[in-house]
Design an enzyme around this catalytic site. Sequence first.
Site, PDB file in Angstrom:
ATOM      1  N   CYS A   1      -5.150   8.299   9.023  1.00 44.13           N
ATOM      2  CA  CYS A   1      -5.444   7.763  10.365  1.00 44.13           C
ATOM      3  C   CYS A   1      -5.187   8.816  11.447  1.00 44.13           C
ATOM      4  CB  CYS A   1      -4.570   6.550  10.637  1.00 44.13           C
ATOM      5  SG  CYS A   1      -4.992   5.154   9.591  1.00 44.13           S
TER       6      CYS A   1
ATOM      7  N   LYS B   1       0.843  -1.215   0.000  1.00 45.52           N
ATOM      8  CA  LYS B   1       0.000   0.000   0.000  1.00 45.52           C
ATOM      9  C   LYS B   1       0.870   1.254   0.000  1.00 45.52           C
ATOM     10  CE  LYS B   1      -2.187   2.197   3.993  1.00 45.52           C
ATOM     11  NZ  LYS B   1      -1.518   3.352   4.159  1.00 45.52           N
ATOM     12  N   ASN B   2       1.872   1.298   0.890  1.00 43.68           N
ATOM     13  CA  ASN B   2       2.609   2.549   1.077  1.00 43.68           C
ATOM     14  C   ASN B   2       3.627   2.828  -0.023  1.00 43.68           C
ATOM     15  OD1 ASN B   2       1.016   3.054   3.227  1.00 43.68           O
ATOM     16  ND2 ASN B   2       2.483   2.378   4.764  1.00 43.68           N
TER      17      ASN B   2
ATOM     18  N   ARG C   1       0.577  14.639  12.690  1.00 42.27           N
ATOM     19  CA  ARG C   1       1.013  14.309  11.319  1.00 42.27           C
ATOM     20  C   ARG C   1       1.202  15.573  10.463  1.00 42.27           C
ATOM     21  NH1 ARG C   1      -1.798   8.977   9.202  1.00 42.27           N
ATOM     22  NH2 ARG C   1       0.291   8.653   8.364  1.00 42.27           N
TER      23      ARG C   1
ATOM     24  N   ASP D   1       3.672   0.416  12.071  1.00 39.74           N
ATOM     25  CA  ASP D   1       2.394  -0.038  11.502  1.00 39.74           C
ATOM     26  C   ASP D   1       1.993  -1.430  11.952  1.00 39.74           C
ATOM     27  OD1 ASP D   1       2.902   1.624   8.298  1.00 39.74           O
ATOM     28  OD2 ASP D   1       2.332   2.362  10.279  1.00 39.74           O
TER      29      ASP D   1
ATOM     30  N   ARG E   1      -9.168   0.517   3.724  1.00 38.45           N
ATOM     31  CA  ARG E   1      -8.212   1.467   3.121  1.00 38.45           C
ATOM     32  C   ARG E   1      -6.862   0.809   2.900  1.00 38.45           C
ATOM     33  NH1 ARG E   1      -6.860   5.833   6.656  1.00 38.45           N
ATOM     34  NH2 ARG E   1      -5.366   6.184   5.002  1.00 38.45           N
TER      35      ARG E   1
HETATM   36  C1  EPZ Z   1       3.950   6.796   6.270  1.00 41.54           C
HETATM   37  O1  EPZ Z   1       3.255   7.890   6.846  1.00 41.54           O
HETATM   38  C2  EPZ Z   1       2.934   5.682   6.188  1.00 41.54           C
HETATM   39  N1  EPZ Z   1       1.815   6.119   5.365  1.00 41.54           N
HETATM   40  C3  EPZ Z   1       2.448   5.339   7.589  1.00 41.54           C
HETATM   41  O2  EPZ Z   1       1.617   4.210   7.455  1.00 41.54           O
HETATM   42  C4  EPZ Z   1       3.637   4.949   8.457  1.00 41.54           C
HETATM   43  O3  EPZ Z   1       3.177   4.758   9.774  1.00 41.54           O
HETATM   44  C5  EPZ Z   1       4.675   6.056   8.437  1.00 41.54           C
HETATM   45  O4  EPZ Z   1       5.042   6.364   7.085  1.00 41.54           O
HETATM   46  C6  EPZ Z   1       5.934   5.662   9.191  1.00 41.54           C
HETATM   47  O5  EPZ Z   1       6.468   4.488   8.631  1.00 41.54           O
HETATM   48  C7  EPZ Z   1       1.981   6.142   4.026  1.00 41.54           C
HETATM   49  O6  EPZ Z   1       3.041   5.812   3.521  1.00 41.54           O
HETATM   50  C8  EPZ Z   1       0.785   6.586   3.227  1.00 41.54           C
HETATM   51  P1  EPZ Z   1       6.240   9.919   8.444  1.00 41.54           P
HETATM   52  P2  EPZ Z   1       3.951   9.349   6.875  1.00 41.54           P
HETATM   53  O7  EPZ Z   1       6.298  11.175   7.686  1.00 41.54           O
HETATM   54  O8  EPZ Z   1       4.797   9.501   5.677  1.00 41.54           O
HETATM   55  C9  EPZ Z   1       6.541  13.185  11.834  1.00 41.54           C
HETATM   56  C10 EPZ Z   1      -0.278   2.908   7.697  1.00 41.54           C
HETATM   57  O9  EPZ Z   1      -0.764   2.392   8.713  1.00 41.54           O
HETATM   58  N2  EPZ Z   1       6.579  14.151  10.724  1.00 41.54           N
HETATM   59  O10 EPZ Z   1       7.334   8.912   8.296  1.00 41.54           O
HETATM   60  O11 EPZ Z   1       2.902  10.347   7.144  1.00 41.54           O
HETATM   61  C11 EPZ Z   1       5.182  12.514  11.946  1.00 41.54           C
HETATM   62  O12 EPZ Z   1       4.294  13.290  12.719  1.00 41.54           O
HETATM   63  C12 EPZ Z   1       0.211   4.327   7.770  1.00 41.54           C
HETATM   64  O13 EPZ Z   1      -0.101   2.350   6.598  1.00 41.54           O
HETATM   65  C13 EPZ Z   1       6.845  15.493  10.987  1.00 41.54           C
HETATM   66  O14 EPZ Z   1       7.033  15.880  12.133  1.00 41.54           O
HETATM   67  O15 EPZ Z   1       4.867   9.184   8.160  1.00 41.54           O
HETATM   68  C14 EPZ Z   1       5.519  11.212  12.620  1.00 41.54           C
HETATM   69  O16 EPZ Z   1       5.582  11.431  14.014  1.00 41.54           O
HETATM   70  C15 EPZ Z   1      -0.057   4.988   9.103  1.00 41.54           C
HETATM   71  N3  EPZ Z   1       6.882  16.361   9.947  1.00 41.54           N
HETATM   72  C16 EPZ Z   1       6.927  10.900  12.095  1.00 41.54           C
HETATM   73  O17 EPZ Z   1       7.433  12.121  11.558  1.00 41.54           O
HETATM   74  C17 EPZ Z   1       6.673  15.968   8.654  1.00 41.54           C
HETATM   75  O18 EPZ Z   1       6.730  16.821   7.741  1.00 41.54           O
HETATM   76  C18 EPZ Z   1       6.952   9.864  10.978  1.00 41.54           C
HETATM   77  O19 EPZ Z   1       6.035  10.281   9.994  1.00 41.54           O
HETATM   78  C19 EPZ Z   1       6.397  14.607   8.400  1.00 41.54           C
HETATM   79  C20 EPZ Z   1       6.362  13.715   9.442  1.00 41.54           C
END
Ligand code: EPZ
Length: 418
Positions: A117, A22-23, A122, A305, A397
């Site tokens: 989610c 998915k991701n 986020r 995840d 989803r």
């Molecule tokens: C991706 O989300 C995945 N979603 C998430 O999977 C997954 O949990 C996550 O990566 C971590 O592996 C998709 O790929 C669509 P991040 P993403 O940016 O990219 C902080 C699922 O269940 N952050 O790596 O949104 C953020 O708040 C979903 O499939 C900032 O502070 O995750 C988090 O605490 C849920 N500023 C951490 O970084 C930013 O600009 C990691 O988020 C971006 C993120």
Amino acid sequence: MDKLVINGGKPLYGSIDISGAKNAAVAIVPAALMASSGVCVIDNIPDIEDVLCLERILLSLGCRVDKVANTITIDSSIINGTDAITNDMRNMRASYYLIGALLGRFREAKVVLPGGCPIGVRPIDQHIKGFEALGAVVKIEGGTVFVTAEKLIGTSIYFDVVSVGATINVMLAATLAEGTTILENSAKEPHVVDVANFLNSMGANIKGTGTDVIRIVGVSELKGCDYSVIPDQIEAGTFMLATAGCGGEVIINNVIPKHLESITAKLEEMGAQVIQNGESVTVKSEGKLKGVNIKTLPYPGFPTDVQQPMSSILAVSMGRSIVNESIYESRMMHVDELKKMGAKISVEGRIATIDGVDKLTGAKVRATDLRAGAALIIAGLIADGVTEITDIDHIDRGYLNIEEKFRKLGADIKRVTE
Ligand code: EPZ
């Protein structure tokens, strides 16, 4: 509204095939719109709601999108705009990849702020930091992100936070920038590597993905290509955990075992057996496991995840387990639902303390988010009695036909339309 009804307490036996990741798919489909000529033919695309939503958005932008089984054909040579606003994109996270893709090819984008989610704030500040470093102007008004750039000039960008989304999104835009971009403190997840491999198949020049330093030499255009999405590491992990918790023996096909190493290590620590064999892993378990401590970390650490599905099996494992959710500030909403089934869990901030109980008992529960839904399915499969799970649109989803896959393994689970 649909619900899942599970009559638990049965071991799982048999084999299943894992779908495309998915991701990875939710980034690769938007990335396909960057091809100014040729056609992208992408195989192993999971037919899940988040991907279907992105297909609808590409159609609304004027792309030609055809789907046969799990192969999607996208022709973006005739795209007619960069306003990617559609109603149903508000409830998914990955719509933000449209910004990097449209900015890279057209130097402008208009996208609603991402949903997804409810597991934390986020933010997208690191995405914006990257776009601005490349020379873009970013405005957020009324929940919509407007991005424009006269030019995109390669530069060095150090991410303050390891972010999958920011790494992929800025990589998309940098692919068609002038000059070289270096991304540091980048995410190393398998799906980051998969998106880079897809872009390189389109003619991009990206090196270093899978490490925390990625080098992108901008090219003038991208063309259509043939590609196949990697297997879903998180879906595979979900079925590994379900088998370990329910007991039995399941062969999980179409996986890349290396992507599952942190989950394999934890399951073996708990007393389950995991045998790697080419593109399959076999999980064997007597069902009674030892509790362990978990700390979620960026890849190659334990994936956030699968933290919630893991909590379901820790709830019936022997002894006390401590789960530290270091990535998200509020990814514990499954706990209240598990407690309705008899779990003994207390939460302080990002830390859950789980005291294993002999058994869980079926109950009426609600899927609060995608992976909480997966956790509740596993808990229902393990529990004695009947569990009903509502709000399963969250689950759809991210998992394709999850109840059919579990039924194939002997589970008594069905989807009921209320
Ligand atoms: C991706 O989300 C995945 N979603 C998430 O999977 C997954 O949990 C996550 O990566 C971590 O592996 C998709 O790929 C669509 P991040 P993403 O940016 O990219 C902080 C699922 O269940 N952050 O790596 O949104 C953020 O708040 C979903 O499939 C900032 O502070 O995750 C988090 O605490 C849920 N500023 C951490 O970084 C930013 O600009 C990691 O988020 C971006 C993120």
